[in-house]
Design a protein around this motif. Structure first.
Motif, short mmCIF file in Angstrom:
data_model
loop_
_atom_site.label_atom_id
_atom_site.label_comp_id
_atom_site.label_asym_id
_atom_site.label_seq_id
_atom_site.Cartn_x
_atom_site.Cartn_y
_atom_site.Cartn_z
N ILE A 98 0.86 -1.19 0.00
CA ILE A 98 0.00 0.00 0.00
C ILE A 98 0.89 1.23 0.00
CG2 ILE A 98 -1.76 1.26 1.29
CD1 ILE A 98 -2.59 -1.41 2.51
N THR A 100 -0.47 4.56 -0.10
CA THR A 100 -1.23 5.75 0.25
C THR A 100 -2.02 5.50 1.53
OG1 THR A 100 -2.79 7.42 -0.58
CG2 THR A 100 -3.27 5.12 -1.08
N GLY A 101 -2.38 6.57 2.23
CA GLY A 101 -3.20 6.42 3.42
C GLY A 101 -2.41 6.07 4.66
N ARG A 104 0.31 3.07 4.52
CA ARG A 104 1.29 3.06 3.43
C ARG A 104 2.63 2.49 3.92
NH1 ARG A 104 0.68 8.01 5.40
NH2 ARG A 104 2.52 9.26 5.94
N THR A 182 -14.15 3.08 7.39
CA THR A 182 -13.79 3.67 6.10
C THR A 182 -14.78 3.20 5.04
OG1 THR A 182 -11.45 3.62 6.74
CG2 THR A 182 -11.95 3.95 4.41
N GLU A 187 -10.37 7.10 -0.71
CA GLU A 187 -9.22 6.88 -1.58
C GLU A 187 -8.41 5.66 -1.18
OE1 GLU A 187 -5.17 9.26 -3.06
OE2 GLU A 187 -6.44 10.09 -1.47
N ASP A 188 -8.30 5.43 0.13
CA ASP A 188 -7.48 4.31 0.60
C ASP A 188 -8.32 3.09 0.95
OD1 ASP A 188 -8.70 5.50 2.74
OD2 ASP A 188 -6.96 5.43 4.07
N LYS A 238 -6.46 -6.30 -1.14
CA LYS A 238 -6.53 -4.85 -1.06
C LYS A 238 -5.54 -4.25 -2.05
CE LYS A 238 -6.87 -1.18 2.33
NZ LYS A 238 -6.91 -0.85 3.76
N ALA A 240 -3.45 -1.48 -4.05
CA ALA A 240 -2.91 -0.23 -3.56
C ALA A 240 -1.97 0.45 -4.53
CB ALA A 240 -2.17 -0.49 -2.26
#
Length: 270
Positions: A98, A100-101, A104, A182, A187-188, A238, A240
């Motif tokens: 991942i 971002t977020g 990350r 979330t 976005e994440d 997930k 990313a």
């Protein structure tokens, strides 16, 4: 048991007579004509170097995240997830890096059962964060996830907070832990709906360095590099990566020694 005896008053004696008796017993003489030897001065006490005064060492900062005594251990988290959402279907899946977020570049282990996914972030023995999500899940499924997450917590105050989270979107904090819902549109979120619990400070420390990523991240299996799931369906993990980037997944098994991630001594590969 010997009974307590109250002390009686001592009979008064002449101080002079008492002193004479003591001298006689020690072989001295009470005669005033007896010449006594002059007292010799006592030898000086040896000098010793005094130890320098130093402030006490500060107590070491806790090395484990705050999730340590608030969530059950990783093994029980995985078992509870499997028991609730389909043990026969539970399997570990590649966890994509991942970028971002909040999570990350934090290594994690990922498991799926049916349309649901469990991610355990950071050191598997002392995770800094845990999240459970669903792709295209109904509200009833989201409520089941919330009940499961609450059941993983060891403190009643934490469980009560989770039950108070809004299922659409929410973020609350208590005693160093962050509790987040979330939505799939974030976005994440990568197309999934998630409930996450994490120690923000521990997550920050759990990020892998560039050097560690070179060891922990690898190209995914061929089946993962070219997803075949129809549009709108669960992608199996997930995602990313940004459009056009080559995918990377974390190795199947790793550990953390001190502040450094290392591959586990295992022959298992994707």
């Amino acid at each position: 048991m010997i009974p307590h005896r109250p002390r009686g008053k001592m009979k008064p004696r002449s101080a002079v007579a008492s002193g004479l008796l003591t001298l006689a017993m020690l072989g001295g003489c009470s005669s005033p004509n007896h010449q006594q030897r002059p007292e010799q001065p006592a030898p000086p006490a040896p000098k010793t170097a005094s130890a320098p005064l130093t402030a006490p060492a500060p107590a070491p900062a806790p090395s484990h995240p705050l999730t340590e005594n608030r969530l059950v251990n990783s093994g029980l988290i995985i078992e509870s997830f499997a028991a609730k959402f389909g043990a026969p279907e539970l399997k570990q899946i590649p966890s994509e890096v991942i970028d971002t977020g909040v999570f990350r570049y934090v290594p994690y282990l990922s498991y799926e059962a049916s349309q649901l996914e469990l991610n355990i972030y950071g050191d598997p023995q002392h995770p800094a964060g845990v999240e459970i999500g669903v792709y295209a899940g109904k509200d009833s499924t989201k409520e089941e996830i919330r009940k499961l997450i609450a059941g993983l917590l060891q403190k009643a105050e934490d469980r009560e907070l989770v039950h108070g989270l809004a299922l659409e979107k929410d973020e609350l904090q208590r005693a160093g832990l962050t509790f987040v819902v979330t939505p799939a549109t974030a976005e994440d979120a990568f197309g999934g709906w998630w409930i996450s619990i994490y120690d923000a400070n521990a997550i920050e420390k759990a990020r892998a360095s560039d050097a560690e990523l070179k060891v922990l991240a690898q190209k995914p299996p061929k089946s993962e590099s070219t997803p075949t799931a129809p549009a709108g369906k669960k992608k199996g993990k997930k995602h990313a990566r940004k459009p056009g980037e080559a995918p990377r997944v974390y190795i199947k098994d790793y550990s953390r020694e001190g502040d450094t991630y290392v591959p586990a001594d295992s022959d298992e590969h994707w």
